[in-house]
Design an enzyme around this catalytic site. Structure first.
Site, PDB file in Angstrom:
ATOM      1  N   GLU A  60      31.430 -75.064  62.619  1.00  0.00           N
ATOM      2  CA  GLU A  60      32.396 -74.100  62.094  1.00  0.00           C
ATOM      3  C   GLU A  60      32.540 -74.213  60.577  1.00  0.00           C
ATOM      4  O   GLU A  60      32.660 -73.201  59.884  1.00  0.00           O
ATOM      5  CB  GLU A  60      33.760 -74.273  62.771  1.00  0.00           C
ATOM      6  CG  GLU A  60      33.752 -74.009  64.280  1.00  0.00           C
ATOM      7  CD  GLU A  60      33.576 -72.546  64.664  1.00  0.00           C
ATOM      8  OE1 GLU A  60      33.492 -71.686  63.771  1.00  0.00           O
ATOM      9  OE2 GLU A  60      33.535 -72.258  65.872  1.00  0.00           O
ATOM     10  N   ARG A  64      31.588 -70.800  58.644  1.00  0.00           N
ATOM     11  CA  ARG A  64      32.734 -70.093  58.069  1.00  0.00           C
ATOM     12  C   ARG A  64      32.907 -70.431  56.595  1.00  0.00           C
ATOM     13  O   ARG A  64      33.039 -69.541  55.749  1.00  0.00           O
ATOM     14  CB  ARG A  64      34.025 -70.434  58.826  1.00  0.00           C
ATOM     15  CG  ARG A  64      33.981 -70.027  60.289  1.00  0.00           C
ATOM     16  CD  ARG A  64      35.356 -70.116  60.944  1.00  0.00           C
ATOM     17  NE  ARG A  64      35.222 -70.142  62.400  1.00  0.00           N
ATOM     18  CZ  ARG A  64      36.115 -69.630  63.235  1.00  0.00           C
ATOM     19  NH1 ARG A  64      37.195 -69.046  62.790  1.00  0.00           N
ATOM     20  NH2 ARG A  64      35.920 -69.708  64.541  1.00  0.00           N
ATOM     21  N   ASP A 193      24.055 -69.095  72.032  1.00  0.00           N
ATOM     22  CA  ASP A 193      23.913 -67.841  71.285  1.00  0.00           C
ATOM     23  C   ASP A 193      23.211 -67.890  69.929  1.00  0.00           C
ATOM     24  O   ASP A 193      22.090 -67.403  69.770  1.00  0.00           O
ATOM     25  CB  ASP A 193      25.281 -67.145  71.132  1.00  0.00           C
ATOM     26  CG  ASP A 193      26.408 -68.049  70.626  1.00  0.00           C
ATOM     27  OD1 ASP A 193      26.140 -69.192  70.216  1.00  0.00           O
ATOM     28  OD2 ASP A 193      27.573 -67.601  70.642  1.00  0.00           O
ATOM     29  N   GLU A 327      31.165 -59.392  68.389  1.00  0.00           N
ATOM     30  CA  GLU A 327      29.749 -59.281  68.789  1.00  0.00           C
ATOM     31  C   GLU A 327      29.335 -57.880  69.213  1.00  0.00           C
ATOM     32  O   GLU A 327      28.198 -57.452  68.985  1.00  0.00           O
ATOM     33  CB  GLU A 327      29.443 -60.283  69.915  1.00  0.00           C
ATOM     34  CG  GLU A 327      29.483 -61.736  69.474  1.00  0.00           C
ATOM     35  CD  GLU A 327      30.894 -62.271  69.312  1.00  0.00           C
ATOM     36  OE1 GLU A 327      31.077 -63.260  68.570  1.00  0.00           O
ATOM     37  OE2 GLU A 327      31.840 -61.713  69.913  1.00  0.00           O
ATOM     38  N   THR A 413      25.770 -66.225  61.118  1.00  0.00           N
ATOM     39  CA  THR A 413      26.398 -65.865  62.391  1.00  0.00           C
ATOM     40  C   THR A 413      27.887 -65.587  62.244  1.00  0.00           C
ATOM     41  O   THR A 413      28.549 -65.207  63.203  1.00  0.00           O
ATOM     42  CB  THR A 413      26.116 -66.925  63.476  1.00  0.00           C
ATOM     43  OG1 THR A 413      26.380 -66.347  64.761  1.00  0.00           O
ATOM     44  CG2 THR A 413      26.968 -68.161  63.276  1.00  0.00           C
TER      45      THR A 413
END
Length: 430
Positions: A60, A64, A193, A327, A413
């Site tokens: 993360e 991010r 994913d 998504e 992502t």
């Protein structure tokens, strides 16, 4: 981005503050919200403290914070974003000190101690976590002149190439000690994913020179298609989950990024494969749209099933929530850019209206606990990815194609744009 539960977000970066600010920087910039962008930049300069003694998710923090800072730097050239990204990147390196070099999932940013998630099978690392560092770490090496970041992610790829893949599939859990799979669970949704997404995007970001990434992507997609892609009785194409050879006929909202990914990859396949993959991408994106269309709020559930007469709907209470996830609109944006079929803009506009109607609250937007009731309860959380991804992809869906052109930018992502390494890349950055 992968996520375990909607209430886990506050935990993932307990040490670091300001995830919403950093995640939203590039969105503010792209939308030309100049005052807000300046305010956010000032916060990063004056108040964003990296000398914290707290634990954080390696994954993360990378997608991010580092992704957000890198994108802000590439869009504006402002040094503060670059230096914060590099400083944060350095703090993540101790997580890679394992027998295999596969990093552990959690790190204390102060002490450098790292460990695996308590809930992850037998101290294992997670495919979508250690497999979703490649884009950002290559840029960290590019900008710092320090090869260590690139070496760390190239080593991860080497371990993955070496290990035996059951039926060509990549399970979700790998031991950072032995380098072997811990369980044979395979998913294109959470836990798996973004690993697949970063294979095709690594190739695109390298200006199509990283042929190893392309081959890994092609092989993985072939195995996914052979073993996991199914068609329901009602004619909906979906990607099932695989548990040691037994299929679970459910698809998570997180897996709905795959329509966009497959379309992006199809652009660069041979002619007959290209049409085949565009058709597959169209069908999966349609299924994900159905999961929205079949709910009372016109927003999709966290997961939806294809069994016992139910199609594209959540059957259990624990899967009916919507936490502002991106998504589905991400796939609409890619499908629009690659086909210009107007239905994708229409579908995107339905989402805008549903968000306004059911998720807007006094201080922003909130997730809802049940998409199948028109009087939903709010979860009182605005995820940072709502600003980073959901709103950015919706905005880009209605922009001209040259706003963050897919020829020049690759989205990490968390929807943070990173420049494609064209030959003049170094010169243009300097």
């Amino acid at each position: 981005p992968l996520q375990i539960s909607p209430f886990w977000v506050a935990e993932l970066t307990r040490g670091l503050r300001g995830a919403t600010v950093v995640d939203a920087l590039d969105t503010l910039y792209i939308m030309e919200l100049e005052e807000e962008f300046q305010e956010a930049k000032k916060w990063v300069e004056k108040s964003f403290d990296l000398n914290v003694n707290g634990e954080a998710s390696l994954f993360e923090v990378n997608i991010r914070y580092i992704g957000g800072l890198l994108a802000a730097y590439y869009l504006t050239g402002e040094e503060v974003f670059k230096s914060k990204a590099l400083e944060l990147g350095e703090k993540l390196l101790p997580a890679f000190n394992t027998p295999t070099g596969i990093p552990r999932g959690v790190i204390n940013l102060g002490s450098g101690m790292s460990w695996s998630w308590g809930w992850a099978s037998a101290g294992s690392s997670i495919l979508a976590e250690f497999g979703t560092l490649h884009l950002e770490f290559l840029h960290l090496s590019e900008l710092s002149g320090n090869p260590v970041f690139a070496e760390k992610v190239m080593n991860i790829r080497k371990v993955l190439n070496r290990v035996e893949k059951p039926q060509g599939l990549y399970p979700n859990f790998l031991s950072p000690v032995t380098g072997n799979w811990v369980q044979h669970h395979v998913s294109i949704g959470g836990l798996g994913d973004s690993f697949y997404e970063y294979l095709i995007k690594s190739w695109l970001m390298s200006d199509k020179k990283d042929s190893e990434a392309k081959k890994m992507y092609d092989d993985a997609l072939e195995a996914i298609e052979k073993h996991l892609v199914k068609k329901s009785a009602g004619g909906l194409t979906y990607i099932a989950e695989w548990r040691g050879g037994i299929l679970d006929h459910k698809m998570g909202h997180l897996a709905c990024f795959s329509g966009g990914m497959i379309a992006l990859g199809a652009e660069h396949a041979g002619q007959e494969r290209k049409q085949h993959y565009m058709d597959l991408a169209t069908e999966i994106t349609n299924t994900c749209h159905e999961s929205y269309a079949r709910s009372d709020t016109k927003l999709g559930p966290e997961a939806f099933r294809f069994d016992a007469g139910t199609e594209a709907m959540a059957t259990r209470l624990s899967e009916r929530y919507y936490i502002l996830r991106p998504e589905v609109v991400e796939s609409y944006m890619y499908m629009w850019r690659l086909t210009h079929d107007p239905k994708y803009r229409q579908w995107g506009w339905e989402v805008v209206k549903a968000l306004e109607k059911h998720c807007r609250v006094e201080a922003g937007f909130s997730g809802i606990r049940d998409v199948y009731t028109t009087t939903p309860t709010h979860d009182n959380m605005q995820q940072s990815f709502f600003l980073a991804e959901t709103l950015k992809y919706l905005y880009l869906l209605f922009c001209e194609d040259d706003v963050l052109s897919l020829d020049d930018w690759v989205f990490n992502t968390e929807a943070h744009p990173l420049p494609v390494n064209h030959t003049n890349f170094k010169a243009s950055v300097q």
